[in-house]
Design an enzyme around this catalytic site. Structure first.
Site, PDB file in Angstrom:
ATOM      1  N   VAL A  91       2.456   3.129  -1.716  1.00 53.88           N
ATOM      2  CA  VAL A  91       1.860   2.567  -0.499  1.00 53.88           C
ATOM      3  C   VAL A  91       0.647   1.742  -0.906  1.00 53.88           C
ATOM      4  CG1 VAL A  91       0.828   3.060   1.748  1.00 53.88           C
ATOM      5  CG2 VAL A  91       2.631   4.557   0.850  1.00 53.88           C
ATOM      6  N   CYS A  92       0.671   0.458  -0.596  1.00 54.94           N
ATOM      7  CA  CYS A  92      -0.440  -0.433  -0.927  1.00 54.94           C
ATOM      8  C   CYS A  92      -1.374  -0.530   0.263  1.00 54.94           C
ATOM      9  CB  CYS A  92       0.082  -1.825  -1.286  1.00 54.94           C
ATOM     10  SG  CYS A  92       1.088  -1.857  -2.779  1.00 54.94           S
ATOM     11  N   LEU A  93      -2.590  -0.034   0.075  1.00 58.68           N
ATOM     12  CA  LEU A  93      -3.572  -0.035   1.165  1.00 58.68           C
ATOM     13  C   LEU A  93      -4.803  -0.826   0.769  1.00 58.68           C
ATOM     14  CD1 LEU A  93      -3.448   3.719   2.223  1.00 58.68           C
ATOM     15  CD2 LEU A  93      -2.499   1.785   3.482  1.00 58.68           C
ATOM     16  N   ASN A 120       4.341  -3.418   2.252  1.00 56.42           N
ATOM     17  CA  ASN A 120       3.340  -2.593   1.576  1.00 56.42           C
ATOM     18  C   ASN A 120       3.742  -1.130   1.427  1.00 56.42           C
ATOM     19  OD1 ASN A 120       1.906  -4.965   1.698  1.00 56.42           O
ATOM     20  ND2 ASN A 120       0.016  -4.029   2.400  1.00 56.42           N
TER      21      ASN A 120
END
Length: 444
Positions: A92-94, A85
């Site tokens: 940034v994958c949140l 991620n």
């Protein structure tokens, strides 16, 4: 952006800066509070352990209605994907754990963003990849183990070693060029200040330079232990295995080379200690010129000595090495009825001509088996007022005397002592025996 939103951002920044979480740090330029630089120290007992991961965070105009935009900058110039991620591009994958599920809530803030990123840095980062729950075969388990191994290697190489070499001016041939002083690079153009410099993705605003040097000294033995533990599992120049979810341009490619990492870690430490010794010479020059910082530190020393005298504190003797206000020599006599009772300890406080931007480095010269002191004597302590030397002296004594500090693995500067201190009842007894033995040796 509304004044209310700006005030909220200011409060959130201050909350982290004055908080007790040693894994998070944030900073911004006074003229641009919407753009934040953030540091996350990799969680213990993970392949990210004690790595220094930096992020650029920008607050949108409608904050907190919308979440901040997050961009990872520890990517080795866009060549390293540190997590399923956290992409090599910095994306940034949140997922936000709000009231209605995985979505942003205005009740959240900067700290929750950083904690969410930190939660991705787990002991098995492979689990962040969609479909992980179905990865149960031996092949999948081997992939997980290899992914952890290469993250551990690149955490040391990129987030620690390269970062510190950059700050210290260490070149690939082993020479050392004088690094740029702490703070901003000399550049008046705002757009140019935000420009990425060199062949890496690090901007000219470097607020964590001193923090990383001090933390490196804290964690040095942990880094060496990590190299020693991992080295037998990977032959030199063994190629990283590409994971199924890694694609061209978004990978963590490379080779294992732990002997080289060990050599570079050792040289970084030597360079930091040489820099520390160099402060004394720089300080004498500043004293000769009667510079403001030299006069200020001379005055602070006199005030601390006078304060100790007025309080009839005879456990501390405080002097200056050769009259140099940048090197404070402290003799500490162990407080009666404590584990340090009867001991005599020599402590050297080295101050930078850039104090307080660069914080003191404190070395306990008397060998002491203590959970807050590294094997090389580096003291881990926390002044309440970093700009006041009186606060530093008080914090040094507090760190030495505190017998029941709260558990925080990020204060692990002596891994063996910390393991015993926070271990079983028998471990704690062994810790106390080793501590008392070193106290007794201090007067032999």
């Amino acid at each position: 952006m509304s004044n209310q939103a700006i005030l909220r951002i200011g409060r959130e920044i201050s909350q982290i800066q004055h908080g007790t979480d040693l894994s998070l740090a944030v900073a911004c330029k006074e003229a641009d509070i919407r753009n934040i630089k953030a540091l996350i120290v990799g969680p213990p007992e993970t392949p990210y352990e004690f790595g220094f991961f930096e992020f650029a965070i920008k607050f949108p105009e409608d904050y907190p209605g919308s979440p901040p935009h997050v961009h990872g900058t520890t990517t080795n110039g866009g060549r390293c994907r540190f997590n399923p991620n956290i992409y090599a591009t910095g994306k940034v994958c949140l997922t936000w754990r709000g009231e209605s599920g995985e979505q942003w809530s205005s009740a959240q803030g900067l700290e929750s963003v950083l904690i969410s990123i930190q939660s991705l840095m787990s002991s098995n980062p492979y689990e962040n990849e969609p479909g992980f729950e179905n990865a149960k075969s031996d092949h999948d388990r081997r992939n997980m183990a290899h992914y952890v191994a290469k993250i551990r290697h690149e955490t040391l190489r990129i987030s620690v070693i390269q970062r510190l070499e950059d700050f210290l001016g260490i070149q690939s041939d082993g020479s050392v060029f004088p690094p740029t002083p702490p703070g901003f690079l000399q550049d008046d153009d705002d757009e140019e200040e935000d420009r990425l410099t060199g062949d890496d993705d690090r901007p000219s605003f470097e607020p964590f330079r001193d923090l990383l040097k001090r933390r490196f000294l804290w964690y040095y033995e942990s880094y060496i232990n990590a190299v020693n533990a991992a080295e037998p599992e990977a032959s030199p120049s063994q190629q990283f295995k590409r994971m199924p979810f890694e694609s061209v341009g978004n990978t963590m490619d490379g080779r294992f080379h732990y002997p080289d990492l060990r050599r570079r870690l050792i040289f970084i430490k030597e360079t930091i200690m040489n820099e520390t010794e160099g402060w004394a010479a720089e300080g004498m020059k500043a004293l000769a010129k009667e510079s403001r910082i030299a006069v200020n530190l001379q005055r602070q020393h006199e005030q601390v000595v006078e304060d100790l005298k007025n309080k009839k504190n005879f456990m501390i003797d405080l002097g200056l090495e050769k009259g140099n206000p940048f090197v404070w020599d402290m003799t500490y006599f162990g407080r009666p009825m404590t584990q340090l009772d009867g001991g005599i300890f020599q402590i050297r406080i080295c101050l930078s001509p850039n104090f307080p931007e660069e914080q003191p480095r404190v070395i306990v010269k008397t060998p002491l088996f203590h959970n807050r002191i590294s094997k090389d004597g580096i003291l881990c302590y926390f002044p309440k007022k970093p700009e006041e030397m009186k606060s530093h002296v008080e914090a040094i004594i507090e760190a030495l005397e505190e017998e029941t500090p709260p558990y925080d693995p990020r204060t692990t500067v002596h891994p063996e002592a910390s393991k015993l201190f926070w271990g079983t009842a028998e471990d704690k007894k062994k810790y106390n025996r080793l501590l008392r033995r070193s106290v007794q040796r201090s007067i032999e």
